[in-house]
Design a protein around this motif. Structure first.
Motif, PDB file in Angstrom:
ATOM      1  N   GLY A   1       9.778  -4.365 -23.193  1.00  0.00           N
ATOM      2  CA  GLY A   1      10.616  -3.366 -22.382  1.00  0.00           C
ATOM      3  C   GLY A   1       9.845  -2.473 -21.607  1.00  0.00           C
ATOM      4  O   GLY A   1       8.498  -2.377 -21.479  1.00  0.00           O
ATOM      5  N   GLU A   2      10.469  -1.457 -21.043  1.00  0.00           N
ATOM      6  CA  GLU A   2      10.025  -0.281 -20.108  1.00  0.00           C
ATOM      7  C   GLU A   2       9.216   0.450 -21.081  1.00  0.00           C
ATOM      8  O   GLU A   2       8.027   0.774 -20.457  1.00  0.00           O
ATOM      9  N   GLU A   3       9.438   1.004 -22.130  1.00  0.00           N
ATOM     10  CA  GLU A   3       8.564   2.008 -22.654  1.00  0.00           C
ATOM     11  C   GLU A   3       7.246   1.160 -22.985  1.00  0.00           C
ATOM     12  O   GLU A   3       6.047   1.845 -23.041  1.00  0.00           O
ATOM     13  N   VAL A   4       7.217  -0.211 -23.447  1.00  0.00           N
ATOM     14  CA  VAL A   4       5.819  -0.902 -23.636  1.00  0.00           C
ATOM     15  C   VAL A   4       5.276  -0.973 -22.249  1.00  0.00           C
ATOM     16  O   VAL A   4       3.999  -0.831 -22.420  1.00  0.00           O
ATOM     17  N   SER A   5       5.845  -1.344 -21.478  1.00  0.00           N
ATOM     18  CA  SER A   5       5.160  -1.447 -19.882  1.00  0.00           C
ATOM     19  C   SER A   5       4.684   0.027 -19.539  1.00  0.00           C
ATOM     20  O   SER A   5       3.497   0.038 -19.318  1.00  0.00           O
ATOM     21  N   ALA A   6       5.282   1.123 -19.908  1.00  0.00           N
ATOM     22  CA  ALA A   6       4.764   2.487 -19.585  1.00  0.00           C
ATOM     23  C   ALA A   6       3.426   2.626 -20.615  1.00  0.00           C
ATOM     24  O   ALA A   6       2.352   3.267 -19.901  1.00  0.00           O
ATOM     25  N   TRP A   7       3.752   2.140 -21.728  1.00  0.00           N
ATOM     26  CA  TRP A   7       2.480   2.406 -22.553  1.00  0.00           C
ATOM     27  C   TRP A   7       1.278   1.661 -22.031  1.00  0.00           C
ATOM     28  O   TRP A   7      -0.118   2.161 -22.019  1.00  0.00           O
TER      29      TRP A   7
ATOM     30  N   PRO B   1       0.937  -1.251   0.046  1.00  0.00           N
ATOM     31  CA  PRO B   1       0.056  -0.067  -0.141  1.00  0.00           C
ATOM     32  C   PRO B   1       0.951   1.073  -0.069  1.00  0.00           C
ATOM     33  O   PRO B   1       2.037   1.244   0.439  1.00  0.00           O
ATOM     34  N   TRP B   2       0.120   2.278  -0.632  1.00  0.00           N
ATOM     35  CA  TRP B   2       0.783   3.850  -0.470  1.00  0.00           C
ATOM     36  C   TRP B   2       2.081   3.876  -1.179  1.00  0.00           C
ATOM     37  O   TRP B   2       2.832   4.768  -0.846  1.00  0.00           O
ATOM     38  N   LEU B   3       2.372   2.968  -2.286  1.00  0.00           N
ATOM     39  CA  LEU B   3       3.618   3.093  -2.893  1.00  0.00           C
ATOM     40  C   LEU B   3       3.632   3.625  -4.567  1.00  0.00           C
ATOM     41  O   LEU B   3       4.331   4.479  -4.789  1.00  0.00           O
ATOM     42  N   VAL B   4       2.328   3.276  -5.132  1.00  0.00           N
ATOM     43  CA  VAL B   4       2.381   3.611  -6.428  1.00  0.00           C
ATOM     44  C   VAL B   4       1.813   4.388  -6.799  1.00  0.00           C
ATOM     45  O   VAL B   4       0.497   4.705  -6.424  1.00  0.00           O
ATOM     46  N   PRO B   5       2.101   5.588  -7.300  1.00  0.00           N
ATOM     47  CA  PRO B   5       1.122   6.813  -7.646  1.00  0.00           C
ATOM     48  C   PRO B   5       0.254   6.747  -8.678  1.00  0.00           C
ATOM     49  O   PRO B   5      -0.885   7.337  -8.575  1.00  0.00           O
ATOM     50  N   ASN B   6       0.640   5.870  -9.619  1.00  0.00           N
ATOM     51  CA  ASN B   6      -0.268   5.723 -10.913  1.00  0.00           C
ATOM     52  C   ASN B   6       0.321   4.614 -11.744  1.00  0.00           C
ATOM     53  O   ASN B   6       1.429   4.088 -11.463  1.00  0.00           O
ATOM     54  N   ALA B   7      -0.375   4.258 -12.848  1.00  0.00           N
ATOM     55  CA  ALA B   7      -0.128   2.976 -13.266  1.00  0.00           C
ATOM     56  C   ALA B   7       1.077   2.847 -14.284  1.00  0.00           C
ATOM     57  O   ALA B   7       1.853   2.245 -14.455  1.00  0.00           O
ATOM     58  N   GLU B   8       1.271   4.175 -14.911  1.00  0.00           N
ATOM     59  CA  GLU B   8       2.587   4.403 -15.775  1.00  0.00           C
ATOM     60  C   GLU B   8       3.807   4.345 -15.013  1.00  0.00           C
ATOM     61  O   GLU B   8       4.768   3.543 -15.251  1.00  0.00           O
ATOM     62  N   ILE B   9       3.973   5.111 -13.743  1.00  0.00           N
ATOM     63  CA  ILE B   9       5.058   5.038 -13.048  1.00  0.00           C
ATOM     64  C   ILE B   9       5.310   3.487 -12.353  1.00  0.00           C
ATOM     65  O   ILE B   9       6.490   3.045 -12.296  1.00  0.00           O
ATOM     66  N   GLY B  10       4.063   3.028 -12.027  1.00  0.00           N
ATOM     67  CA  GLY B  10       4.207   1.737 -11.377  1.00  0.00           C
ATOM     68  C   GLY B  10       4.789   0.568 -12.308  1.00  0.00           C
ATOM     69  O   GLY B  10       5.642  -0.185 -11.936  1.00  0.00           O
TER      70      GLY B  10
ATOM     71  N   ARG C   1       6.512   1.296 -15.151  1.00  0.00           N
ATOM     72  CA  ARG C   1       8.014   1.604 -15.097  1.00  0.00           C
ATOM     73  C   ARG C   1       8.825   0.891 -14.281  1.00  0.00           C
ATOM     74  O   ARG C   1      10.127   0.343 -14.506  1.00  0.00           O
ATOM     75  N   ALA C   2       8.503   1.242 -12.813  1.00  0.00           N
ATOM     76  CA  ALA C   2       9.172   0.959 -11.740  1.00  0.00           C
ATOM     77  C   ALA C   2       9.181  -0.736 -11.706  1.00  0.00           C
ATOM     78  O   ALA C   2      10.408  -1.410 -11.288  1.00  0.00           O
ATOM     79  N   LEU C   3       8.264  -1.407 -11.986  1.00  0.00           N
ATOM     80  CA  LEU C   3       8.096  -2.634 -11.915  1.00  0.00           C
ATOM     81  C   LEU C   3       9.132  -3.399 -12.793  1.00  0.00           C
ATOM     82  O   LEU C   3       9.886  -4.406 -12.255  1.00  0.00           O
ATOM     83  N   TRP C   4       9.164  -2.911 -13.925  1.00  0.00           N
ATOM     84  CA  TRP C   4      10.199  -3.539 -15.019  1.00  0.00           C
ATOM     85  C   TRP C   4      11.602  -3.331 -14.563  1.00  0.00           C
ATOM     86  O   TRP C   4      12.192  -4.251 -14.663  1.00  0.00           O
TER      87      TRP C   4
END
Length: 361
Positions: free
Chosen positions: A276-282, A120-129, A131-134
């Motif tokens: 990759g990261e950019e596709v994850s961010a997409w 909880p309380w860690l991921v601010p939105n799906a795009e950043i989450g 990228r971070a996960l990848w």
């Protein structure tokens, strides 16, 4: 030789050449058909879900186009290849499917390090989450994905709570409520606030909610229309707008490693160019963040009540659930890792990405 004799011979020769040409074209078509690679793509939601329509299908269309139709997908939604959602990772690993989209931690206890972004309380939105996960996974947790080649990974926009006829407003109101949880970490968070978690896959939620098996459900907005939960629930409990939510889930779009390794170099490059990261961010940005308002529309239209915690209440929740992160650290330590160090690194990656996003504005 007379003209009458020549003409039948010429006609015969032309017909012969046409037959050879037709045979050659037929053989070429057969070879091309035999060379076409069909990838079996399996996932756990309906074919009409946001995940298939706006993520899986566009990705498949792209690789088909970039391979000149030499590599195409055959999508099997709603577990049509058999098994349960928790078995999807193994279906990819064992070659039952070539590619799966799965909520990784439905395979319980196997993705402990990756699950840091379910806290909880860690991921601010799906795009950043996403990228971070990848980034985090490829630095620290690839040992959890043996046998499966990650194409992209993502989180969703964060978990909130949905109810049919209850309207809890403060931490105290949640004591004893039975609430569907998405994963083990989510269950621990609900336990910490005094609720009774009932872990189940997303497709099972509508029946459980409508029959009163659970009082409410922890589900991200993206999952609500996919299972028509917006037609059942009428009260939605959320964090203050813009704050990291009370949990998340980590998802994998991954390919059987042997299948990936067997691809010819040019087709492997098509997969790599769409990984990759950019596709994850997409996936995080366009499939989740940018569509959240659309996911809420039906709930708004049915007159649902939307309740957002106050800042003071949000702090109470954070304080009440501090031990959830500590338990994750202990779980990592028990498996030979350095949980405190990995948690600090997971936080640092999020903060770095948030700073980069702020600088782009």
């Amino acid at each position: 030789m007379t003209t009458m004799t020549k003409r039948p011979l010429q006609k015969t020769a032309i017909l012969g050449r046409l037959a050879v040409l037709a045979l050659g074209l037929g053989m070429a078509a057969s070879v091309q058909a035999a060379d076409k690679i069909v990838l079996r793509v399996s996932h756990f939601l309906p074919s009409t879900s946001n995940a298939q329509v706006n993520m899986i299908q566009p990705w498949c269309d792209k690789i088909a186009k970039e391979s000149n139709q030499r590599m195409v997908c055959q999508i099997y939604p709603a577990m049509q290849l058999g098994g349960t959602p928790g078995q999807l990772f193994d279906q990819a690993k064992d070659g039952v499917a070539d590619i799966v989209w799965t909520l990784s931690t439905q395979a319980s206890g196997r993705f402990t390090k990756s699950a840091v972004y379910e806290l909880p309380w860690l991921v601010p939105n799906a795009e950043i989450g996403s990228r971070a996960l990848w980034e985090f996974t490829h630095k620290y947790a690839m040992d959890e994905y043996k046998g499966v080649h990650p194409i992209f990974m993502h989180t969703h926009g964060g978990t909130l709570l949905h109810f049919v006829d209850k309207q809890p407003k403060t931490l105290d109101d949640f004591k004893g409520l039975k609430i569907r949880s998405a994963n083990r970490v989510n269950s621990k968070m609900l336990t910490a606030i005094g609720a009774a978690p009932v872990q189940m896959p997303l497709p099972a939620v509508p029946d459980a909610v409508s029959k009163g098996v659970v009082d409410g459900a922890a589900v991200p907005w993206e999952g609500v229309p996919a299972i028509k939960l917006d037609e059942i629930t009428h009260y939605h409990f959320d964090v203050p707008k813009g704050q990291p939510r009370m949990g998340n889930s980590i998802f994998l779009f991954g390919m059987n490693q042997a299948r990936y390794d067997s691809l010819p170099p040019d087709l492997k490059k098509v997969i790599d160019d769409n990984s990759g990261e950019e596709v994850s961010a997409w996936a995080g940005r366009t499939v989740f963040d940018e569509r959240e308002a659309d996911f809420m529309k039906v709930s708004k239209a049915n007159g649902s009540v939307f309740h957002y915690m106050s800042d003071a209440e949000y702090k109470r929740w954070i304080d009440a659930t501090k031990n959830v992160s500590n338990e994750w650290i202990k779980d990592v330590d028990a498996k030979g890792g350095n949980g405190a160090k990995l948690y600090a690194e997971a936080e640092a990656i999020i903060h770095k990405l948030m700073a980069q996003a702020a600088n782009k504005k």
